[in-house]
Design an enzyme around this catalytic site. Structure first.
Site, PDB file in Angstrom:
ATOM      1  N   LYS A 161     -14.899  -2.881  12.976  1.00 45.13           N
ATOM      2  CA  LYS A 161     -14.141  -3.487  11.828  1.00 45.13           C
ATOM      3  C   LYS A 161     -14.527  -4.791  11.485  1.00 45.13           C
ATOM      4  O   LYS A 161     -14.911  -5.647  12.501  1.00 45.13           O
ATOM      5  CB  LYS A 161     -12.623  -3.714  12.123  1.00 45.13           C
ATOM      6  CG  LYS A 161     -11.804  -3.737  10.722  1.00 45.13           C
ATOM      7  CD  LYS A 161     -11.398  -2.306  10.156  1.00 45.13           C
ATOM      8  CE  LYS A 161     -10.855  -2.574   8.974  1.00 45.13           C
ATOM      9  NZ  LYS A 161     -10.544  -1.040   8.183  1.00 45.13           N
ATOM     10  N   GLY A 265       4.028   4.008  -5.253  1.00 37.15           N
ATOM     11  CA  GLY A 265       2.655   3.548  -5.971  1.00 37.15           C
ATOM     12  C   GLY A 265       2.296   4.469  -6.761  1.00 37.15           C
ATOM     13  O   GLY A 265       2.420   5.554  -6.841  1.00 37.15           O
ATOM     14  N   GLY A 267      -1.225   3.743  -7.863  1.00 35.37           N
ATOM     15  CA  GLY A 267      -2.568   3.454  -7.906  1.00 35.37           C
ATOM     16  C   GLY A 267      -3.710   4.404  -7.854  1.00 35.37           C
ATOM     17  O   GLY A 267      -3.143   5.539  -8.430  1.00 35.37           O
ATOM     18  N   ASN A 268      -4.748   3.990  -7.491  1.00 34.54           N
ATOM     19  CA  ASN A 268      -5.901   4.911  -7.331  1.00 34.54           C
ATOM     20  C   ASN A 268      -5.572   6.280  -6.632  1.00 34.54           C
ATOM     21  O   ASN A 268      -5.668   7.261  -7.367  1.00 34.54           O
ATOM     22  CB  ASN A 268      -7.040   4.543  -6.790  1.00 34.54           C
ATOM     23  CG  ASN A 268      -7.790   3.416  -7.706  1.00 34.54           C
ATOM     24  OD1 ASN A 268      -8.045   3.886  -8.755  1.00 34.54           O
ATOM     25  ND2 ASN A 268      -7.840   2.073  -7.062  1.00 34.54           N
ATOM     26  N   VAL A 269      -5.307   6.193  -5.386  1.00 36.13           N
ATOM     27  CA  VAL A 269      -4.848   7.334  -4.556  1.00 36.13           C
ATOM     28  C   VAL A 269      -3.687   8.187  -5.269  1.00 36.13           C
ATOM     29  O   VAL A 269      -3.758   9.214  -5.151  1.00 36.13           O
ATOM     30  CB  VAL A 269      -4.499   6.864  -3.032  1.00 36.13           C
ATOM     31  CG1 VAL A 269      -4.475   8.063  -2.213  1.00 36.13           C
ATOM     32  CG2 VAL A 269      -6.085   6.272  -2.534  1.00 36.13           C
ATOM     33  N   ALA A 270      -2.750   7.269  -5.368  1.00 34.50           N
ATOM     34  CA  ALA A 270      -1.240   7.878  -5.789  1.00 34.50           C
ATOM     35  C   ALA A 270      -1.402   8.799  -7.037  1.00 34.50           C
ATOM     36  O   ALA A 270      -1.070   9.888  -7.015  1.00 34.50           O
ATOM     37  CB  ALA A 270      -0.300   6.901  -5.994  1.00 34.50           C
TER      38      ALA A 270
HETATM   39  P1  NAD Z   1      -4.203   0.626  -5.213  1.00 33.97           P
HETATM   40  O1  NAD Z   1      -4.390  -0.813  -5.213  1.00 33.97           O
HETATM   41  O2  NAD Z   1      -4.961   1.324  -6.445  1.00 33.97           O
HETATM   42  O3  NAD Z   1      -2.817   1.028  -5.374  1.00 33.97           O
HETATM   43  C1  NAD Z   1      -1.756   0.558  -4.761  1.00 33.97           C
HETATM   44  C2  NAD Z   1      -0.584   0.295  -5.734  1.00 33.97           C
HETATM   45  O4  NAD Z   1       0.593   0.055  -4.949  1.00 33.97           O
HETATM   46  C3  NAD Z   1      -0.829  -0.682  -6.733  1.00 33.97           C
HETATM   47  O5  NAD Z   1      -0.721   0.159  -7.998  1.00 33.97           O
HETATM   48  C4  NAD Z   1       0.168  -1.714  -6.585  1.00 33.97           C
HETATM   49  O6  NAD Z   1       0.917  -2.219  -7.958  1.00 33.97           O
HETATM   50  C5  NAD Z   1       1.393  -0.696  -6.074  1.00 33.97           C
HETATM   51  N1  NAD Z   1       2.528  -1.338  -5.243  1.00 33.97           N
HETATM   52  C6  NAD Z   1       2.637  -2.509  -4.615  1.00 33.97           C
HETATM   53  N2  NAD Z   1       3.676  -2.787  -3.864  1.00 33.97           N
HETATM   54  C7  NAD Z   1       4.420  -1.506  -4.444  1.00 33.97           C
HETATM   55  C8  NAD Z   1       5.943  -1.385  -4.194  1.00 33.97           C
HETATM   56  N3  NAD Z   1       6.586  -2.154  -3.631  1.00 33.97           N
HETATM   57  N4  NAD Z   1       6.470  -0.202  -4.695  1.00 33.97           N
HETATM   58  C9  NAD Z   1       5.569   0.519  -5.419  1.00 33.97           C
HETATM   59  N5  NAD Z   1       4.211   0.337  -5.760  1.00 33.97           N
HETATM   60  C10 NAD Z   1       3.810  -0.672  -5.149  1.00 33.97           C
HETATM   61  O7  NAD Z   1      -4.935   1.171  -3.867  1.00 33.97           O
HETATM   62  P2  NAD Z   1      -5.140   2.373  -3.497  1.00 33.97           P
HETATM   63  O8  NAD Z   1      -6.702   2.531  -3.301  1.00 33.97           O
HETATM   64  O9  NAD Z   1      -4.638   3.485  -4.161  1.00 33.97           O
HETATM   65  O10 NAD Z   1      -4.640   2.504  -1.938  1.00 33.97           O
HETATM   66  C11 NAD Z   1      -2.945   2.892  -1.698  1.00 33.97           C
HETATM   67  C12 NAD Z   1      -3.054   2.755  -0.274  1.00 33.97           C
HETATM   68  O11 NAD Z   1      -3.847   3.648   0.365  1.00 33.97           O
HETATM   69  C13 NAD Z   1      -3.586   1.280   0.631  1.00 33.97           C
HETATM   70  O12 NAD Z   1      -2.399   1.125   1.503  1.00 33.97           O
HETATM   71  C14 NAD Z   1      -4.779   1.572   1.099  1.00 33.97           C
HETATM   72  O13 NAD Z   1      -5.220   0.798   2.304  1.00 33.97           O
HETATM   73  C15 NAD Z   1      -4.672   3.085   1.478  1.00 33.97           C
HETATM   74  N6  NAD Z   1      -5.796   3.829   1.349  1.00 33.97           N
HETATM   75  C16 NAD Z   1      -6.656   4.004   0.237  1.00 33.97           C
HETATM   76  C17 NAD Z   1      -7.827   4.676   0.684  1.00 33.97           C
HETATM   77  C18 NAD Z   1      -8.648   5.127  -0.615  1.00 33.97           C
HETATM   78  O14 NAD Z   1      -9.593   5.832  -0.771  1.00 33.97           O
HETATM   79  N7  NAD Z   1      -8.495   4.269  -1.902  1.00 33.97           N
HETATM   80  C19 NAD Z   1      -8.341   5.302   1.838  1.00 33.97           C
HETATM   81  C20 NAD Z   1      -7.634   5.124   2.865  1.00 33.97           C
HETATM   82  C21 NAD Z   1      -6.370   4.433   2.718  1.00 33.97           C
END
Ligand code: NAD
Length: 473
Positions: A161, A265, A267-270
């Site tokens: 890391k 959430g 966001g992207n993954v959700a």
């Molecule tokens: P993202 O920033 O696109 O989405 C996160 C979302 O969570 C944001 O839209 C934000 O507004 C929302 N959020 C914050 N606080 C909140 C709350 N209290 N209630 C509801 N929503 C809330 O990030 P992402 O890339 O979608 O990643 C999401 C999670 O998955 C993170 O923890 C990230 O570390 C983990 N992750 C992502 C990947 C990936 O491929 N992107 C890989 C491994 C782990």
């Protein structure tokens, strides 16, 4: 002891209580400083100490053959003493390298946990830490987490890391600033000669990985435009849904069709999790986010799916934890499964993509088990972030069988297969699922890479012999 002192003092008048409280606190801080030495300094103060000593770089390395910690300078010897005495986060990590960026003036680091499965690989985090202790502990913990994640995913990579200390309040919104920071970090990676491969993590974007790549080949998660694997969010979502399917099947509930899933959430993954759930004919999906514009966008995106509901929530609104459902899927923040939220949960399964969902990985692992809720460990579900980019140095192709096998039911290391195995072990041995996952990951991480199992440690040794600490970026 402090509690006893405080209690006795509280029995006196308010003035005495206040003064004695201050004395206890000062005494406790002083004791902490004495015990932790330079680790109790702020990161910025530690950098000042490096500057006073005329140092730009330093390391703390654990020589497993000699069973001793080797350090570059007296200042790093003090840090090494703190690290080697630690019983919680230091697990004989192979090396910690530090460098101050000459132009950015930010403290860079690379934490290498274990390289017998392959060279250390894991994301670079841009984050603000209050003390060297916090900085180092996070690096040690996160690199161990990467060893486990990579091993369970069947990747022939070790765990590493990177950390870049963020300045308080800085956003680094300017492209030129980011060019400097990540250009310098790329050079730092190059100086380590491949002992650690960086990737995207909190605070970084895909273009930042491209910036590092301008000065280093030891980087992954690059843009597709320059031959990389791009945004891994969709793969991460499919991996997460495979974890849900394993848990639903394990509980004898069949598959996801007709089930109710709550996603924290949007966001992207959700959004991809929601898409995959709709494909699987779930009965109902509720997804929440604190960003009202994003929710408006998602409502438009999923207007064809009447069983999907999006809700805007306030950041401190915990009501979603109490929503009755089959699966609760954290896909926003870490630390949200804790002593407050576990009693509120009204689901059978917790399975999401967010990193570090359990606030305390031991206590809350037990607590959720004791509630009779199945927790599918986060680092198993969200492996596709690193899997998607881990082998992009060999080229990136669409529908790559090396990626797709993670979503199947046949391969021993597929998400579904490993999740089922962990849930079964947890039941058979009556242990929490997080612990079962760690045990299996630690077993896998002991396997020696038949070709380059020695390489990581050889590089570290050569860096020491060649006096890496005297080099410059
Ligand atoms: P993202 O920033 O696109 O989405 C996160 C979302 O969570 C944001 O839209 C934000 O507004 C929302 N959020 C914050 N606080 C909140 C709350 N209290 N209630 C509801 N929503 C809330 O990030 P992402 O890339 O979608 O990643 C999401 C999670 O998955 C993170 O923890 C990230 O570390 C983990 N992750 C992502 C990947 C990936 O491929 N992107 C890989 C491994 C782990």
């Amino acid at each position: 002891m402090f509690n006893t002192v405080s209690r006795r003092v509280v029995a006196g008048n308010k003035q005495t209580t206040f003064q004695a409280g201050m004395i206890v606190r000062q005494f406790s801080q002083k004791l902490n400083q004495q015990q932790n030495g330079v680790a109790s300094l702020s990161v910025e103060k530690f950098q000042e100490e490096m500057q006073k000593a005329g140092i730009q770089r330093g390391y703390v390395v654990y020589d497993a053959e000699k069973q001793q910690v080797v350090t570059s300078h007296p200042l790093f010897a003090q840090l090494g003493e703190f690290i080697s005495k630690d019983k919680r986060d230091f697990l004989k990590h192979e090396a910690c390298f530090f460098q101050v960026g000459p132009k950015s003036n930010l403290l860079f680091s690379a934490f290498l946990h274990k390289s017998n499965r392959g060279l250390a690989h894991g994301g670079v985090r841009l984050w603000k830490y209050n003390s060297m202790e916090d900085y180092v502990r996070d690096g040690l913990r996160l690199s161990l987490g990467m060893t486990r994640k990579n091993a369970l995913a069947g990747l022939w990579w070790g765990g590493g890391k990177g950390i870049i200390q963020k300045t308080d309040g800085a956003t680094y919104a300017n492209d030129v600033t980011r060019d400097v920071i990540f250009g310098e970090y790329g050079k730092f990676l190059s100086s380590l000669k491949g002992a650690y491969y960086g990737a995207e993590d909190v605070g970084l974007t895909t273009p930042d990985c491209d910036r590092m790549h301008n000065s280093s080949r030891f980087v992954s998660c690059l843009s597709q435009g320059i031959g990389g694997s791009g945004n891994p969010s969709h793969s991460t979502a499919i991996g997460t849904v495979c974890g849900m399917e394993a848990a639903v099947n394990f509980l004898g509930m069949g598959d996801l069709s007709g089930k109710k899933v709550v996603v924290q959430g949007a966001g992207n993954v959700a959004s991809f999790i929601v898409e995959e759930l709709v494909k699987r004919n779930v009965g109902k999906v509720i997804a929440t986010d604190i960003d009202k514009n994003l929710i408006a966008m998602r409502k438009e995106q999923f207007k064809h799916a009447p069983n999907v509901e999006f809700r805007v929530v306030a950041p401190n609104d915990l009501s979603i934890f109490a929503e009755p459902c089959d699966v609760f899927a954290p896909a926003a923040l870490g630390g949200i499964i804790n002593s407050t939220t576990i009693p509120m949960l009204n689901c059978k399964i917790v399975c999401g993509a967010a990193n570090n969902q359990l606030l305390d990985p031991v206590e809350h692992d037990h607590m959720i088990k004791n509630r009779g809720i199945i927790y599918v460990p986060d680092y198993l579900n969200n492996r596709m972030g690193i899997v998607n980019c881990a082998n992009e140095c060999f080229g990136y192709v669409k529908n790559d069988p090396a990626i797709l096998k993670h979503f199947g039911r046949d391969w021993d290391n597929a998400v579904y297969v490993i999740a089922s195995r962990i849930l079964q072990t947890s039941r058979d041995q009556n242990i929490p699922t997080g612990l079962a996952a760690n045990k299996l990951a630690d077993e896998f991480s002991e396997m020696e890479n038949p070709i380059i199992g020695h390489r990581g440690w050889s590089i570290v040794k050569s860096l020491i012999e060649d006096k890496w600490e005297n080099g410059q970026l």
